[in-house]
Design an enzyme around this catalytic site. Sequence first.
Site, short mmCIF file in Angstrom:
data_model
loop_
_atom_site.label_atom_id
_atom_site.label_comp_id
_atom_site.label_asym_id
_atom_site.label_seq_id
_atom_site.Cartn_x
_atom_site.Cartn_y
_atom_site.Cartn_z
N LYS A 79 73.33 -3.53 -12.92
CA LYS A 79 72.18 -3.51 -14.16
C LYS A 79 70.83 -3.34 -13.80
O LYS A 79 70.22 -2.72 -14.42
CB LYS A 79 72.54 -4.96 -14.87
N LYS A 133 75.82 -12.95 -3.59
CA LYS A 133 75.28 -11.60 -4.22
C LYS A 133 74.69 -10.86 -3.17
O LYS A 133 74.67 -9.43 -3.27
CB LYS A 133 74.25 -12.05 -5.18
N PHE A 150 73.36 -11.02 -16.79
CA PHE A 150 74.70 -10.76 -17.06
C PHE A 150 75.08 -9.77 -18.33
O PHE A 150 74.38 -8.79 -18.83
CB PHE A 150 75.35 -12.09 -17.21
N TRP A 170 71.75 5.24 -8.42
CA TRP A 170 72.01 4.48 -7.10
C TRP A 170 71.83 5.70 -6.16
O TRP A 170 71.20 5.67 -4.88
CB TRP A 170 73.26 3.86 -7.05
N ARG A 193 63.47 -9.93 -13.03
CA ARG A 193 63.28 -11.25 -12.56
C ARG A 193 63.52 -11.03 -11.05
O ARG A 193 63.37 -9.99 -10.41
CB ARG A 193 64.50 -12.02 -13.08
N ALA A 242 71.15 -16.33 -16.36
CA ALA A 242 71.63 -16.29 -17.72
C ALA A 242 72.84 -16.84 -18.30
O ALA A 242 73.17 -17.19 -19.31
CB ALA A 242 71.66 -14.46 -18.01
N PHE A 285 80.01 5.38 -10.03
CA PHE A 285 80.35 4.76 -8.46
C PHE A 285 81.11 5.97 -7.69
O PHE A 285 81.79 7.12 -8.59
CB PHE A 285 81.25 4.00 -8.71
N THR A 288 69.94 -1.91 -10.79
CA THR A 288 69.73 -0.88 -10.31
C THR A 288 69.47 0.26 -11.30
O THR A 288 68.52 1.03 -11.38
CB THR A 288 70.99 -0.29 -9.59
#
Length: 560
Positions: free
Chosen positions: A75, A109, A305, A413, A98, A277, A385, A77
């Site tokens: 998200k 993460k 999220f 990406w 954020r 979140a 992906f 990205t």
Amino acid sequence: MEIRVKSDIEIAQGSKMLPIVDVANRLGLEEDDLELFGKYKAKLSTDALAKLKTKESGKIILVTAISPTPAGEGKSTVTVGLGDAFNRIGKKAMIAIREPSLGPTMGIKGGAAGGGYAQVLPMEDINLHFTGDLHAITTANNALAAFIDNHLQQGNELNIDPRRIVWKRAVDLNDRALRKVVVGLGGPLQGMPREDGFDITVASEIMAVLCLATDIKDLKSRLARIAVAYNYNKEPVTVGDLGVSGALTLLLKDAVKPNLVQTIEHTPALVHGGPFANIAHGCNSVIATLTASKLADYVVTEAGFGADLGAEKFLHIKSRIAGIKPEAVVIVATIRALKMHGGVAKQDLAEENIPALTLGFANLQKHIETIKGFGLPVVVAVNKFITDTDLEIQTLLEWCKRENVSAALTEVWEKGGEGGIELAETLLSVISKEKNNFHPLYDMADPIDTKIRTIVQKVYGGKDVEFSPKAKKQMQDFEKNGWSYLAVCMAKTQYSLSDDPSKLGRPSDFTVTVREFKPSIGAGFIVALTGEVMTMPGLPKKPSALNMDVDENGNAVGLF
């Protein structure tokens, strides 16, 4: 021969940044409008923020996602890549996101500044100490805890019941050993012994207060309203009662100013605030988002999220406080995550599986319905992906077309802003053609239980809500205290639409149980704790920190 893919940190370290003064000049800002943190980071000054308030606002686009999975959705990205894409097609755009928390960065993460060629820079600084905002929040949180314990020690003029102190200490790390502690041991000179605990800094109400404040005056007012304890008459005791709202504001006077950085493609970005979140409201600061809207024609911002968490809170809490009406919402979906929602194990995601993918569409469909329920236009970003097959992508895009939902294949990406041009152009088309009838799903005047039932039924797709005896008693007390008019912030697992993380896809006929409430009066909401959600996470068996290091030149290694 296998082709090695560069890591995010290698891509970031190989990118050339512009001096932050040059980035600011592109926005019409001058060096005097900045408070520099070295060559590539700056805070916007108080004078600059005041000057911008009278300017016309640009359009705000919210990025959310399907229910997250260990497969990853990307998200942040997509948020970064979309901002880059808008600038590539000649639109003046900014990003507002954020700040990462050290807890998940060192835990599972890794990093949280975007990924691949859609990152905000300097990535290492943003993921570590940055400009010190989270440390300032930690300090303010713990200063307040010290003031409370000192008040008890020095005669307890406010008649605080030590058994009913609700304010916890904080640290910006995942440290399960600190969830429950005892303080004040060692005799009369060491304070009054009592039970206490730690939250992770991003779960502190001070984080939420800083992110929802509209200026420093509002920040001080919100800090004063924080309820920290109850007295022996069971009446709330606030920061204002303790007389320390000014001191806490002083500790936060710089942290409240938004941080200006840039993407790999030099798109300006305000990175500020970082509430989770699943246990807080999950959005970057109101000040950063509103400031970006004064500096750019398009602002791309995200909420944590899935749409059931961050987006719901953005639309019910942040939008109300800031007076924000998003132009459209992007829902990020990946083939990998949809297959997991369709029952595929993580280790098997590289294999083509159309039946599982099709089953996973149910999760995406619910999030689409939720955003449309708010009256907002929706675009699905299919975040590609390398393992996605042409047939899988075609199947998802065709499903979106049948559902009459705009969608765009997104490859930010790998390609940076170029890979988001289709998404940017789709958004512009949707904004120009579709009606925006944005409206909240509940009224602020609704009772607390009605607000929660509305969220459970209309956002999660559940049947009903059950309240524990403790939660029922708290709702009665909150009504007596005049708090029932506040918004509700649901603390819930991010992995499921329900409060059970094992129920993937689109569960139905479920009941959500609220075990207790936490009043966040300064932030302006009541936190409803469900399931096993904790405000202090723990580290995994093999945390990301095991792969982190620094080389002999002081360069970060293995951050992500």
